[in-house]
Design a protein around this motif. Structure first.
Motif, mmCIF file in Angstrom:
data_model
loop_
_atom_site.group_PDB
_atom_site.id
_atom_site.type_symbol
_atom_site.label_atom_id
_atom_site.label_comp_id
_atom_site.label_asym_id
_atom_site.label_seq_id
_atom_site.Cartn_x
_atom_site.Cartn_y
_atom_site.Cartn_z
ATOM 1 N N GLU A 116 4.880 75.092 154.154
ATOM 2 C CA GLU A 116 5.633 74.019 154.798
ATOM 3 C C GLU A 116 5.803 72.792 153.909
ATOM 4 N N THR A 117 4.795 72.471 153.105
ATOM 5 C CA THR A 117 4.842 71.248 152.298
ATOM 6 C C THR A 117 5.206 71.508 150.849
ATOM 7 N N HIS A 118 5.191 72.776 150.428
ATOM 8 C CA HIS A 118 5.409 73.158 149.025
ATOM 9 C C HIS A 118 4.326 72.574 148.111
ATOM 10 N N ALA A 119 3.221 72.084 148.709
ATOM 11 C CA ALA A 119 2.085 71.526 147.945
ATOM 12 C C ALA A 119 2.510 70.356 147.055
ATOM 13 N N PHE A 120 3.451 69.564 147.534
ATOM 14 C CA PHE A 120 3.904 68.420 146.751
ATOM 15 C C PHE A 120 2.830 67.336 146.683
ATOM 16 N N SER A 121 2.731 66.734 145.530
ATOM 17 C CA SER A 121 1.799 65.645 145.276
ATOM 18 C C SER A 121 2.574 64.488 144.657
ATOM 19 N N LEU A 122 1.941 63.316 144.616
ATOM 20 C CA LEU A 122 2.508 62.205 143.853
ATOM 21 C C LEU A 122 1.616 61.870 142.656
ATOM 22 N N SER A 123 0.857 62.876 142.206
ATOM 23 C CA SER A 123 0.079 62.744 140.979
ATOM 24 C C SER A 123 0.644 63.620 139.868
ATOM 25 N N ASP A 124 1.307 64.711 140.257
ATOM 26 C CA ASP A 124 1.891 65.613 139.269
ATOM 27 C C ASP A 124 3.202 66.172 139.800
ATOM 28 N N CYS A 125 3.817 67.034 139.013
ATOM 29 C CA CYS A 125 5.134 67.583 139.375
ATOM 30 C C CYS A 125 5.062 69.057 139.731
ATOM 31 N N MET A 154 8.278 86.146 147.321
ATOM 32 C CA MET A 154 7.394 85.928 146.182
ATOM 33 C C MET A 154 7.190 84.432 145.974
ATOM 34 N N SER A 155 5.936 83.987 145.857
ATOM 35 C CA SER A 155 5.621 82.571 145.685
ATOM 36 C C SER A 155 5.450 82.250 144.201
ATOM 37 N N ILE A 156 6.054 81.148 143.784
ATOM 38 C CA ILE A 156 6.033 80.733 142.383
ATOM 39 C C ILE A 156 5.485 79.312 142.282
ATOM 40 N N LEU A 157 4.550 79.098 141.363
ATOM 41 C CA LEU A 157 4.154 77.738 141.037
ATOM 42 C C LEU A 157 5.190 77.185 140.068
ATOM 43 N N MET A 158 5.756 76.046 140.443
ATOM 44 C CA MET A 158 6.781 75.403 139.636
ATOM 45 C C MET A 158 6.232 74.105 139.049
ATOM 46 N N CYS A 159 6.770 73.701 137.904
ATOM 47 C CA CYS A 159 6.602 72.339 137.422
ATOM 48 C C CYS A 159 8.013 71.785 137.283
ATOM 49 N N LYS A 160 8.359 70.903 138.185
ATOM 50 C CA LYS A 160 9.747 70.470 138.355
ATOM 51 C C LYS A 160 10.605 71.714 138.620
ATOM 52 N N ASN A 161 11.549 72.022 137.755
ATOM 53 C CA ASN A 161 12.406 73.183 138.020
ATOM 54 C C ASN A 161 12.096 74.378 137.116
ATOM 55 N N VAL A 162 10.923 74.347 136.480
ATOM 56 C CA VAL A 162 10.524 75.430 135.582
ATOM 57 C C VAL A 162 9.493 76.321 136.270
ATOM 58 N N PRO A 163 9.750 77.616 136.410
ATOM 59 C CA PRO A 163 8.728 78.535 136.941
ATOM 60 C C PRO A 163 7.550 78.615 135.973
ATOM 61 N N VAL A 164 6.340 78.431 136.505
ATOM 62 C CA VAL A 164 5.149 78.371 135.664
ATOM 63 C C VAL A 164 4.240 79.572 135.873
ATOM 64 N N TYR A 165 4.070 79.983 137.140
ATOM 65 C CA TYR A 165 3.121 81.058 137.426
ATOM 66 C C TYR A 165 3.569 81.829 138.660
ATOM 67 N N ASP A 166 3.694 83.145 138.531
ATOM 68 C CA ASP A 166 4.015 84.037 139.639
ATOM 69 C C ASP A 166 2.713 84.295 140.404
ATOM 70 N N ILE A 167 2.578 83.638 141.548
ATOM 71 C CA ILE A 167 1.320 83.669 142.298
ATOM 72 C C ILE A 167 1.024 85.060 142.839
ATOM 73 N N ASP A 168 2.026 85.735 143.355
ATOM 74 C CA ASP A 168 1.820 87.042 143.980
ATOM 75 C C ASP A 168 1.502 88.132 142.968
ATOM 76 N N ASN A 169 2.121 88.040 141.795
ATOM 77 C CA ASN A 169 1.932 89.077 140.781
ATOM 78 C C ASN A 169 1.008 88.643 139.645
ATOM 79 N N HIS A 170 0.439 87.445 139.754
ATOM 80 C CA HIS A 170 -0.544 86.941 138.795
ATOM 81 C C HIS A 170 -0.003 86.982 137.367
ATOM 82 N N LYS A 171 1.188 86.425 137.195
ATOM 83 C CA LYS A 171 1.850 86.491 135.897
ATOM 84 C C LYS A 171 2.232 85.092 135.422
ATOM 85 N N VAL A 172 1.850 84.764 134.184
ATOM 86 C CA VAL A 172 2.209 83.467 133.605
ATOM 87 C C VAL A 172 3.672 83.491 133.180
#
Length: 325
Positions: free
Chosen positions: A74-83, A1-19
């Motif tokens: 592979e990259t976890h979609a890391f940016s240096l503009s946000d967390c 299951m893929s999760i959008l994180m902000c730092k170490n906080v789960p923000v959005y369950d991508i697979d199940n479309h759940k905030v």
């Protein structure tokens, strides 16, 4: 299951479309909808979108063209503009163990050794890449003008990203305005600005005094490329709170106009006159630019702005006095 994180906080369950945390959702999802389509739109806005040639080349040689699923994994979609980053639910690693704010960059392969993950998430048409967590290099002598714009802004007391010329590498070095505590949300990613339907009043309505400063400096610099990816907000990466307008950045289209007066100047003056609470500050800034040692056309355009504001304000004052008597 893929999760959008902000730092170490789960923000959005991508697979199940759940905030999972509304406060830390990307602004686009807060405004429009909290579903997969909004998530995909936001993610696409966050990508380089193949316009940054260095990002495109790095992606193609390492992952193959058009393979965003692999890139995300592979990259976890890391940016240096946000967390924000994407994590599998069974991955026990933390933001601090993986984020380019904390650890060495992934280095690419072959001729692209030295390329960094965050470079894949830098939009814009100029070739650019992160060389460390503090410095973004933008290549080509046409970028050198940004350093002067940054210097003049800061001389005027306006917050702007620090930019330095690196002639040896034919680039400018732009210093990061974000950190692991404060992240950038571009206007086009926020959902609060229609990228095709905004004007000076929109900017002042959103950002007030600092929005006026951006409009004024763009007019003075002849910068005709203030699209919705070139300004935005700073957000608290722990709470999601919108803190302030981001420092000004991306002046690489300064001198698009070298005329003494044009539409940019006319619209800036009109906006300032609609907001008399900003008049004195606009006069102060324009007067500084007229006097500083900078590119002559900047001084000429600042003088046009200055005279226009003073002349129109004086005319309005005299008309008001005449009506009173």
């Amino acid at each position: 299951m893929s999760i959008l994180m902000c730092k170490n906080v789960p923000v959005y369950d991508i697979d199940n479309h759940k905030v999972l945390c509304n406060n830390l959702l990307p602004g686009y999802m807060q405004v429009y909808s909290q579903d997969r389509n909004a998530f995909k739109t936001w993610l696409k806005l966050r990508y380089s979108s193949n316009t940054n040639s260095l990002a495109r080349q790095l992606k193609g040689i390492t992952f193959g063209q058009g393979n965003r699923v692999t890139i995300n994994r592979e990259t976890h979609a890391f940016s240096l503009s946000d967390c924000y980053w994407i994590k599998e639910s069974n991955d026990t690693r933390t933001f601090e163990q993986l984020s380019p704010y904390y650890v060495d960059f992934w280095k690419g392969t072959g001729v692209y050794t030295g390329g960094a993950i965050p470079t894949l998430y830098v939009p814009g048409y100029i070739s650019k890449q992160w060389i460390n967590s503090s410095v973004l290099c933008k290549y080509g002598s046409e970028t050198f003008i940004e350093a002067e714009c940054s210097r003049v802004c800061r001389l005027c007391g306006i917050q702007a990203a620090r930019v330095e010329i690196d002639k040896a590498n034919n680039c400018v070095q732009v210093y990061n305005i974000t950190s692991d505590r404060v992240m950038l949300e571009q206007a086009d990613q926020s959902g609060r600005v229609d990228p095709d339907e905004f004007d000076e009043e929109t900017i002042v309505g959103l950002f007030g005094f600092k929005g006026m400063q951006m409009i004024l400096m763009d007019a003075i610099f002849g910068n005709g490329d203030r699209h919705a990816g070139n300004f935005g907000w700073l957000r608290d990466s722990n709470t999601g709170a919108y803190l302030d307008m981001a420092p000004l950045y991306d002046f690489d289209h300064a001198l698009d106009s070298k005329a003494e007066r044009d539409r940019l100047i006319a619209d800036a003056v009109k906006t300032i006159l609609r907001h008399p609470e900003y008049r004195d500050e606009a006069i102060r800034i324009a007067a500084i630019v007229v006097k500083v040692n900078t590119i002559n056309i900047f001084r000429v355009r600042a003088n046009t702005v200055l005279n226009s504001i003073i002349t129109v304000s004086y005319t309005h004052l005299r008309a008001h006095e005449t009506r009173r008597h």
